[in-house]
Structures are given as C-alpha cells and as structure tokens.
Design an enzyme around this catalytic site. Structure first.
Site, PDB file in Angstrom:
ATOM      1  N   ARG A  50      -1.183   7.519  -6.605  1.00  0.00           N
ATOM      2  CA  ARG A  50      -0.114   7.154  -7.468  1.00  0.00           C
ATOM      3  C   ARG A  50       0.022   7.780  -8.790  1.00  0.00           C
ATOM      4  O   ARG A  50       1.205   7.949  -9.082  1.00  0.00           O
ATOM      5  CB  ARG A  50      -0.787   5.646  -7.833  1.00  0.00           C
ATOM      6  CG  ARG A  50       0.241   4.660  -8.686  1.00  0.00           C
ATOM      7  CD  ARG A  50      -0.165   3.237  -8.850  1.00  0.00           C
ATOM      8  NE  ARG A  50       1.181   2.643  -9.004  1.00  0.00           N
ATOM      9  CZ  ARG A  50       1.477   1.814 -10.057  1.00  0.00           C
ATOM     10  NH1 ARG A  50       0.405   1.834 -10.975  1.00  0.00           N
ATOM     11  NH2 ARG A  50       2.451   0.942 -10.080  1.00  0.00           N
ATOM     12  N   HIS A 102       3.840   8.862  -9.742  1.00  0.00           N
ATOM     13  CA  HIS A 102       4.660   8.405 -10.682  1.00  0.00           C
ATOM     14  C   HIS A 102       4.923   9.856 -11.617  1.00  0.00           C
ATOM     15  O   HIS A 102       5.944   9.709 -12.523  1.00  0.00           O
ATOM     16  CB  HIS A 102       3.941   7.568 -11.569  1.00  0.00           C
ATOM     17  CG  HIS A 102       3.866   6.061 -11.150  1.00  0.00           C
ATOM     18  ND1 HIS A 102       3.830   4.872 -11.988  1.00  0.00           N
ATOM     19  CD2 HIS A 102       4.181   5.716  -9.925  1.00  0.00           C
ATOM     20  CE1 HIS A 102       4.055   3.850 -11.162  1.00  0.00           C
ATOM     21  NE2 HIS A 102       4.370   4.248  -9.947  1.00  0.00           N
ATOM     22  N   TRP A 160      -3.136  -4.337   0.131  1.00  0.00           N
ATOM     23  CA  TRP A 160      -1.966  -4.458   0.960  1.00  0.00           C
ATOM     24  C   TRP A 160      -2.651  -4.581   2.453  1.00  0.00           C
ATOM     25  O   TRP A 160      -2.206  -5.011   3.269  1.00  0.00           O
ATOM     26  CB  TRP A 160      -1.077  -3.394   0.947  1.00  0.00           C
ATOM     27  CG  TRP A 160      -0.116  -3.541  -0.167  1.00  0.00           C
ATOM     28  CD1 TRP A 160       1.067  -4.047  -0.258  1.00  0.00           C
ATOM     29  CD2 TRP A 160      -0.309  -2.800  -1.435  1.00  0.00           C
ATOM     30  NE1 TRP A 160       1.743  -3.787  -1.534  1.00  0.00           N
ATOM     31  CE2 TRP A 160       0.752  -2.898  -2.195  1.00  0.00           C
ATOM     32  CE3 TRP A 160      -1.422  -2.078  -2.008  1.00  0.00           C
ATOM     33  CZ2 TRP A 160       0.623  -2.363  -3.535  1.00  0.00           C
ATOM     34  CZ3 TRP A 160      -1.298  -1.591  -3.409  1.00  0.00           C
ATOM     35  CH2 TRP A 160      -0.201  -1.778  -4.095  1.00  0.00           C
TER      36      TRP A 160
HETATM   37 FE1  DDH Z   1       3.125   1.625  -5.452  1.00  0.00          FE
HETATM   38  N1  DDH Z   1       2.363   0.451  -6.563  1.00  0.00           N
HETATM   39  N2  DDH Z   1       4.983   1.149  -5.829  1.00  0.00           N
HETATM   40  N3  DDH Z   1       3.848   3.381  -4.471  1.00  0.00           N
HETATM   41  N4  DDH Z   1       1.050   2.512  -5.231  1.00  0.00           N
HETATM   42  C1  DDH Z   1       1.089  -0.050  -7.153  1.00  0.00           C
HETATM   43  C2  DDH Z   1       0.056   0.638  -6.496  1.00  0.00           C
HETATM   44  C3  DDH Z   1       0.024   1.623  -5.646  1.00  0.00           C
HETATM   45  C4  DDH Z   1       5.355   0.058  -6.358  1.00  0.00           C
HETATM   46  C5  DDH Z   1       4.560  -0.932  -7.076  1.00  0.00           C
HETATM   47  C6  DDH Z   1       3.248  -0.755  -7.388  1.00  0.00           C
HETATM   48  C7  DDH Z   1       5.036   3.580  -3.990  1.00  0.00           C
HETATM   49  C8  DDH Z   1       6.194   2.743  -4.273  1.00  0.00           C
HETATM   50  C9  DDH Z   1       6.182   1.557  -5.162  1.00  0.00           C
HETATM   51  C10 DDH Z   1       0.638   3.679  -4.595  1.00  0.00           C
HETATM   52  C11 DDH Z   1       1.646   4.462  -4.028  1.00  0.00           C
HETATM   53  C12 DDH Z   1       3.026   4.523  -3.977  1.00  0.00           C
HETATM   54  C13 DDH Z   1       1.022  -1.164  -7.875  1.00  0.00           C
HETATM   55  C14 DDH Z   1      -0.288  -1.718  -8.359  1.00  0.00           C
HETATM   56  C15 DDH Z   1       2.339  -1.429  -7.951  1.00  0.00           C
HETATM   57  C16 DDH Z   1       2.906  -2.732  -9.131  1.00  0.00           C
HETATM   58  C17 DDH Z   1      -0.529  -0.797  -9.731  1.00  0.00           C
HETATM   59  C18 DDH Z   1      -1.787  -1.384 -10.251  1.00  0.00           C
HETATM   60  O1  DDH Z   1      -1.992  -2.585 -10.588  1.00  0.00           O
HETATM   61  O2  DDH Z   1      -2.997  -0.762 -10.199  1.00  0.00           O
HETATM   62  C19 DDH Z   1       6.825  -0.247  -6.086  1.00  0.00           C
HETATM   63  C20 DDH Z   1       7.600  -1.393  -7.000  1.00  0.00           C
HETATM   64  C21 DDH Z   1       7.331   0.675  -5.171  1.00  0.00           C
HETATM   65  C22 DDH Z   1       8.632   0.789  -4.796  1.00  0.00           C
HETATM   66  O3  DDH Z   1       8.781   1.723  -3.818  1.00  0.00           O
HETATM   67  C23 DDH Z   1       9.486   0.061  -4.940  1.00  0.00           C
HETATM   68  C24 DDH Z   1       5.166   4.940  -3.457  1.00  0.00           C
HETATM   69  C25 DDH Z   1       6.503   5.591  -2.906  1.00  0.00           C
HETATM   70  C26 DDH Z   1       3.906   5.331  -3.456  1.00  0.00           C
HETATM   71  C27 DDH Z   1       3.348   6.689  -3.049  1.00  0.00           C
HETATM   72  O4  DDH Z   1       2.248   7.307  -3.081  1.00  0.00           O
HETATM   73  C28 DDH Z   1       4.372   7.795  -2.388  1.00  0.00           C
HETATM   74  C29 DDH Z   1      -0.471   3.664  -4.638  1.00  0.00           C
HETATM   75  C30 DDH Z   1      -1.596   4.706  -3.827  1.00  0.00           C
HETATM   76  C31 DDH Z   1      -1.016   2.391  -5.213  1.00  0.00           C
HETATM   77  C32 DDH Z   1      -2.506   2.104  -5.321  1.00  0.00           C
HETATM   78  C33 DDH Z   1      -3.077   2.525  -6.669  1.00  0.00           C
HETATM   79  C34 DDH Z   1      -4.600   2.117  -7.019  1.00  0.00           C
HETATM   80  O5  DDH Z   1      -5.008   2.336  -8.221  1.00  0.00           O
HETATM   81  O6  DDH Z   1      -5.276   1.434  -6.257  1.00  0.00           O
END
Ligand code: DDH
Length: 294
Positions: free
Chosen positions: A45, A49, A194
């Site tokens: 993540r 980001h 998920w």
């Molecule tokens: Fe995500 N993400 N994401 N995400 N994401 C969260 C957690 C993780 C959205 C929202 C959230 C991508 C796209 C989207 C990962 C990878 C990727 C969380 C929770 C939210 C909210 C955070 C928390 O509470 O810790 C949204 C909205 C989108 C969107 O596309 C609309 C993408 C593209 C990726 C990627 O990696 C390419 C991952 C991995 C996590 C888990 C993190 C953790 O600490 O566990």
C-alpha cells in the site's frame, strides 16, 4: 539469509545489480522476521500511495521524489497508517543510505508482492528524493472508497485511474491487490479483510467478489459491505467492479484465470511504480529486468 548487506557505492544514482539484490534481500528478511505477519500488505500500500498520485496531464506526482515523507502529503487522509510501513523500512535505509527513499519504497512493494507469492514485478532504479515539501501533490489524487452513489463511485474509480493513464483492465488488475491485507478502523475507518488469505497474493479477491451475496454492514462505521459470514468485507469502490458491466468482465476473467491476473497485475504495477519517473536507469545491458538478479 547469508547475504551480506554491505552497500556497493552508488555513483550518479546508478545502483549496481548487486546493490539492488542486497536491498531486496534485506526487505525479504524484514518480512520473514516481523512479528505480526502483516507488514507485507502495508508495504504494498505504501508503494501504491507513493505512486498513485501521478497525473499524466501535468506530469506531476508519482513515486519519484518520495514526497510522502513530508507534510502535508504524509497527513493526507488516504495515507493514514502508512507511517508503519515507512518506519519499518528505516533500518534498511540506514544500511543503504545511497539508495533513495523513492527507490526503496517502490522496491519494497515489488519485493513484498513476490514474498507473498505474487508475480515478479520488473523494477528499475533511478528515482530521486525531493528535498522538501514543494513537490508534494495536492490532496485528493488517491481514490475515495465511497462517493455516496453507485454511479458516482464507479465514475470516481475510473477517473482516478484514467488520470494515471490506466485502462479498465489495468485498473481492475491493480485493485486485485485487495487480496492482501485489511482495513484498520484507526487508519481508514473501515474494518476487515477482503479474503481469508490476506498474506498470500492470489486472485481470491475476484472470486469472493463474484461468489458472495454482499450486503451493507450494519454498524456505526462508514458504509461497507459484508459476506454472509460477516468475516469478509468490500468497500463501495470494490463493489464498483461488479456493479459496472465493463469492469465486471475483467473481474470474471481474473477470477477464472489466475495466470492472466498475475501477468496483467505485474505489468500494471510496474507502470504504476514508473509513472512520472524521468530518470529510470535500466543499466541491465543484457536487457534482463532487475528481478532476474534477485
Ligand atoms: Fe487499497 N485500500 N484501495 N489498493 N489497499 C486499503 C487497503 C489496502 C482503496 C482503499 C483502501 C488499491 C485501490 C484502492 C491495498 C492496495 C491497493 C484500505 C484500508 C482502504 C480504505 C486501509 C487501512 O485501513 O489500513 C480504494 C478506494 C481503492 C480504489 O482503487 C478505488 C490499489 C490499486 C492497490 C495496489 O496495491 C495496486 C493494500 C495492499 C491494502 C492493505 C493494507 C494493509 O495495511 O493491510
């Protein structure tokens, strides 16, 4: 592992393949030895980001600069909790001071994906570190999980990824990273994983999306969906991938064909991490991507 962490000297941001291999090994070690067992998803993540702020029109944002080190970007709501990942990488940065944060964060994302059983991501060095907050991107470049209405949420997801130069299939592939990790109430306000294997990179996210009846969770928190057991969750932005006919087609493809997902993900994630990086140094004269040296 037996890898020695002595850093090879870096000249003009040209890092050697041995240097990269040593940093990658240190990241693998970090993931092997961490207590909680859930750092890997947070590293992915962080890489996302750091990179997903890219705007193809203005050519601003992206992983180059590692501007999330600075306020205001570090305080943007979307980045809440990512200090955990940044801090975890700090000891490796100390061992390899010449390796930029921008290279380290993106390499960590790629290594974490591999560590959790995902595809090899081609990773190339050459990112610089911004000196101060002047290169920070404005808030709002990363996606919101909910725009209140089905149509608005679908349009929002598409707009955020189109701005970075991704098409529908690439965005559905990238969001498949939600096979990993979970939501933390103290970070995003949402809760839960998920999939039932959140430290294994797989196509399970798409299967769960298609195979369950998802209902709105009744709780005090923000609107999110739950499966019949209540163990698994989907954000409204995840549901957008089955609500929208064009997205859904790729959800079906990736649910049925994990190899196609891995391939699409690997190329989209490389593009994500390289968007806006002007000085990529692919000095692998052999033409081999870096991951083959790990
Ligand atoms: Fe995500 N993400 N994401 N995400 N994401 C969260 C957690 C993780 C959205 C929202 C959230 C991508 C796209 C989207 C990962 C990878 C990727 C969380 C929770 C939210 C909210 C955070 C928390 O509470 O810790 C949204 C909205 C989108 C969107 O596309 C609309 C993408 C593209 C990726 C990627 O990696 C390419 C991952 C991995 C996590 C888990 C993190 C953790 O600490 O566990």
């Amino acid at each position: 592992t037996t890898v020695a962490y002595a850093a090879t000297p870096v000249e003009d941001s040209v890092v050697s393949k041995e240097h990269i291999a040593a940093v990658a090994a240190a990241i693998h070690d970090l993931l092997d030895n961490e207590e909680e067992g859930d750092l890997g998803p947070t590293l992915v993540r962080l890489a996302w980001h750091a990179s997903g702020t890219y705007d193809k029109e203005s050519r601003t944002g992206g992983s180059d600069g590692a501007t999330m080190r600075f306020s205001p970007e570090s305080d943007h709501g979307a980045n809440a909790g990512l200090h955990v990942a940044r801090n975890a990488l700090e000891p490796i940065k100390k061992l390899f001071p010449d390796f930029t944060y921008a290279d380290l964060w993106t390499l960590a994302g790629a290594v974490a994906i591999e560590h959790m059983g995902g595809p090899n991501i081609v990773w190339r060095p050459g990112r610089h570190d911004a000196k101060d907050a002047s290169e920070c991107t404005p808030d709002g470049r990363l996606p919101d999980a909910d725009k209140g209405q089905v149509g608005a949420t679908i349009r929002h997801v598409r707009a955020i990824f189109n701005r970075q130069g991704f098409d529908d299939r690439e965005m559905v592939a990238l969001i498949g990273a939600h096979a990993l990790g979970r939501c933390h109430t103290d970070r995003s306000g949402y809760t839960g994983p998920w999939t039932r294997a959140p430290t294994t990179f797989s196509n399970l996210y798409y299967k769960e999306l298609l195979e369950n009846t998802w209902t709105l969770k009744s709780w005090d928190g923000p609107d999110q969906f739950e499966d019949p057991t209540g163990d698994l969750m989907m954000l409204p932005s995840d549901m957008a991938l089955v609500w929208d006919r064009d997205f859904r087609k790729y959800v079906v493809e990736f649910a049925n064909d994990e190899e196609a997902f891995f391939k699409a993900f690997a190329s989209a994630f490389q593009k994500l991490e390289e968007n806006g990086v002007s000085a990529l140094n692919n000095s692998a004269a052999s033409g081999k991507p870096w991951y083959q040296f790990w």
